[in-house]
Design a protein around this motif. Structure first.
Motif, PDB file in Angstrom:
ATOM      1  N   THR A 104      42.042  35.048  48.282  1.00  0.00           N
ATOM      2  CA  THR A 104      40.923  35.251  47.365  1.00  0.00           C
ATOM      3  C   THR A 104      41.321  35.647  45.952  1.00  0.00           C
ATOM      4  O   THR A 104      40.514  35.517  45.032  1.00  0.00           O
ATOM      5  CB  THR A 104      39.973  36.341  47.897  1.00  0.00           C
ATOM      6  OG1 THR A 104      40.629  37.611  47.829  1.00  0.00           O
ATOM      7  CG2 THR A 104      39.518  36.026  49.321  1.00  0.00           C
ATOM      8  N   GLY A 105      42.515  36.202  45.761  1.00  0.00           N
ATOM      9  CA  GLY A 105      42.887  36.759  44.465  1.00  0.00           C
ATOM     10  C   GLY A 105      42.339  38.163  44.256  1.00  0.00           C
ATOM     11  O   GLY A 105      42.525  38.747  43.199  1.00  0.00           O
ATOM     12  N   TYR A 106      41.654  38.708  45.266  1.00  0.00           N
ATOM     13  CA  TYR A 106      41.109  40.067  45.193  1.00  0.00           C
ATOM     14  C   TYR A 106      42.081  41.052  45.835  1.00  0.00           C
ATOM     15  O   TYR A 106      42.802  40.698  46.768  1.00  0.00           O
ATOM     16  CB  TYR A 106      39.778  40.170  45.948  1.00  0.00           C
ATOM     17  CG  TYR A 106      38.574  39.642  45.208  1.00  0.00           C
ATOM     18  CD1 TYR A 106      37.594  40.513  44.728  1.00  0.00           C
ATOM     19  CD2 TYR A 106      38.387  38.276  45.019  1.00  0.00           C
ATOM     20  CE1 TYR A 106      36.471  40.045  44.075  1.00  0.00           C
ATOM     21  CE2 TYR A 106      37.263  37.787  44.364  1.00  0.00           C
ATOM     22  CZ  TYR A 106      36.315  38.676  43.891  1.00  0.00           C
ATOM     23  OH  TYR A 106      35.199  38.203  43.240  1.00  0.00           O
ATOM     24  N   GLU A 107      42.041  42.293  45.319  1.00  0.00           N
ATOM     25  CA  GLU A 107      42.787  43.375  45.943  1.00  0.00           C
ATOM     26  C   GLU A 107      41.842  44.545  46.178  1.00  0.00           C
ATOM     27  O   GLU A 107      40.876  44.734  45.434  1.00  0.00           O
ATOM     28  CB  GLU A 107      43.966  43.802  45.070  1.00  0.00           C
ATOM     29  CG  GLU A 107      45.031  42.706  44.997  1.00  0.00           C
ATOM     30  CD  GLU A 107      46.268  43.137  44.272  1.00  0.00           C
ATOM     31  OE1 GLU A 107      47.265  43.438  44.962  1.00  0.00           O
ATOM     32  OE2 GLU A 107      46.246  43.173  43.031  1.00  0.00           O
ATOM     33  N   PRO A 138      38.924  41.149  41.587  1.00  0.00           N
ATOM     34  CA  PRO A 138      39.855  40.041  41.360  1.00  0.00           C
ATOM     35  C   PRO A 138      40.975  40.483  40.417  1.00  0.00           C
ATOM     36  O   PRO A 138      40.719  40.897  39.298  1.00  0.00           O
ATOM     37  CB  PRO A 138      38.979  38.952  40.740  1.00  0.00           C
ATOM     38  CG  PRO A 138      37.811  39.671  40.158  1.00  0.00           C
ATOM     39  CD  PRO A 138      37.634  40.938  40.948  1.00  0.00           C
ATOM     40  N   THR A 139      42.205  40.435  40.902  1.00  0.00           N
ATOM     41  CA  THR A 139      43.347  40.905  40.108  1.00  0.00           C
ATOM     42  C   THR A 139      44.431  39.846  39.947  1.00  0.00           C
ATOM     43  O   THR A 139      45.351  40.027  39.172  1.00  0.00           O
ATOM     44  CB  THR A 139      44.002  42.141  40.763  1.00  0.00           C
ATOM     45  OG1 THR A 139      44.434  41.777  42.079  1.00  0.00           O
ATOM     46  CG2 THR A 139      43.020  43.299  40.838  1.00  0.00           C
ATOM     47  N   ALA A 140      44.343  38.762  40.700  1.00  0.00           N
ATOM     48  CA  ALA A 140      45.428  37.768  40.690  1.00  0.00           C
ATOM     49  C   ALA A 140      44.852  36.388  41.001  1.00  0.00           C
ATOM     50  O   ALA A 140      43.670  36.251  41.328  1.00  0.00           O
ATOM     51  CB  ALA A 140      46.481  38.142  41.745  1.00  0.00           C
ATOM     52  N   SER A 141      45.695  35.395  40.948  1.00  0.00           N
ATOM     53  CA  SER A 141      45.310  34.051  41.356  1.00  0.00           C
ATOM     54  C   SER A 141      45.548  33.912  42.852  1.00  0.00           C
ATOM     55  O   SER A 141      46.363  34.630  43.438  1.00  0.00           O
ATOM     56  CB  SER A 141      46.159  33.011  40.629  1.00  0.00           C
ATOM     57  OG  SER A 141      45.951  33.096  39.243  1.00  0.00           O
ATOM     58  N   GLN A 142      44.841  32.965  43.467  1.00  0.00           N
ATOM     59  CA  GLN A 142      45.100  32.667  44.868  1.00  0.00           C
ATOM     60  C   GLN A 142      46.539  32.184  45.015  1.00  0.00           C
ATOM     61  O   GLN A 142      47.102  31.580  44.105  1.00  0.00           O
ATOM     62  CB  GLN A 142      44.167  31.556  45.359  1.00  0.00           C
ATOM     63  CG  GLN A 142      42.724  31.959  45.503  1.00  0.00           C
ATOM     64  CD  GLN A 142      41.871  30.753  45.845  1.00  0.00           C
ATOM     65  OE1 GLN A 142      41.777  29.813  45.070  1.00  0.00           O
ATOM     66  NE2 GLN A 142      41.240  30.789  47.009  1.00  0.00           N
ATOM     67  N   ASP A 143      47.110  32.423  46.176  1.00  0.00           N
ATOM     68  CA  ASP A 143      48.447  31.940  46.519  1.00  0.00           C
ATOM     69  C   ASP A 143      48.332  31.303  47.898  1.00  0.00           C
ATOM     70  O   ASP A 143      48.695  31.899  48.912  1.00  0.00           O
ATOM     71  CB  ASP A 143      49.444  33.095  46.514  1.00  0.00           C
ATOM     72  CG  ASP A 143      50.867  32.648  46.776  1.00  0.00           C
ATOM     73  OD1 ASP A 143      51.152  31.436  46.664  1.00  0.00           O
ATOM     74  OD2 ASP A 143      51.705  33.516  47.100  1.00  0.00           O
ATOM     75  N   LEU A 144      47.801  30.071  47.930  1.00  0.00           N
ATOM     76  CA  LEU A 144      47.438  29.416  49.178  1.00  0.00           C
ATOM     77  C   LEU A 144      48.608  28.670  49.800  1.00  0.00           C
ATOM     78  O   LEU A 144      49.511  28.198  49.101  1.00  0.00           O
ATOM     79  CB  LEU A 144      46.286  28.441  48.931  1.00  0.00           C
ATOM     80  CG  LEU A 144      45.007  29.056  48.360  1.00  0.00           C
ATOM     81  CD1 LEU A 144      43.996  27.970  48.030  1.00  0.00           C
ATOM     82  CD2 LEU A 144      44.428  30.072  49.332  1.00  0.00           C
TER      83      LEU A 144
END
Length: 193
Positions: A104-107, A138-144
């Protein structure tokens, strides 16, 4: 049925076991077993690592949800972030934080363990570890992973709960997380006070 039964008279004995098929995410294990009445038989099951399921709340109380294609059922699934525990995860909380961030890019500020359940113990040995995550931003981009295509959004908790209650939510992991949270977790404690 007696509450004191240890189930020994129901146990199967595994006399041979091998991996019939292996792929990313799970193995198909083939076993020869002896049933309680002495009959020998074959049994196949999925051998999967433990997984984490996260019920992530934003600071304003909405839930972070994902939409992802699910090939087995041939449709887009709306649900919660979830994924397998990886060998370098120190514990289930670390795995939950990693999966939340990657998908999600969330922390989250805080995580609370809710429960651990066997989602389908007739065909797989996996255990899903459920967490509520608070203060998700949201703190980052997804890393899928290479085979993941995930859209991220938010929804009011009450709307998600209604979709579970009304049967519109078909994702069992999501339904279990919401129902546990609602009936036995922090949401139920708030309602009781």
């Amino acid at each position: 049925m007696s509450d004191e039964s240890d189930g020994a008279d129901l146990a199967w004995e595994s006399i041979d076991s091998d991996v019939a098929y292996s792929c990313p995410g799970f193995d198909v294990v083939h076993e020869r077993v002896v049933l309680p009445d002495g009959t020998e038989s074959d049994y196949d099951h999925l051998d999967e690592p433990p997984a984490v399921v996260i019920l992530p709340f934003t600071p304003d109380g909405d839930v972070v949800v994902i939409e992802e294609w699910r090939q087995a059922v041939g449709r887009v699934n709306r649900g919660l972030p979830a994924g397998s525990v990886e060998p370098d995860d120190a514990d289930f909380e670390r795995a939950a934080r990693r999966e939340l961030r990657e998908e999600t890019g969330y922390e989250a500020d805080d995580l609370t363990a809710l429960t651990a359940l066997e989602p389908s113990n007739g065909v797989t040995n996996t255990v899903h570890h459920y967490f509520a995550a608070e203060g998700c931003t949201p703190t980052a981009s997804q890393d899928l992973d290479f085979d993941e295509a995930i859209d991220v959004g938010t929804t009011p908790y009450d709307a998600l709960y209604e979709s579970v209650r009304d049967g519109d939510c078909r994702d069992a992991r999501t339904a279990l997380a919401v129902l546990y949270y609602e009936t036995l977790g922090p949401a139920s404690e708030t309602a009781r006070s």
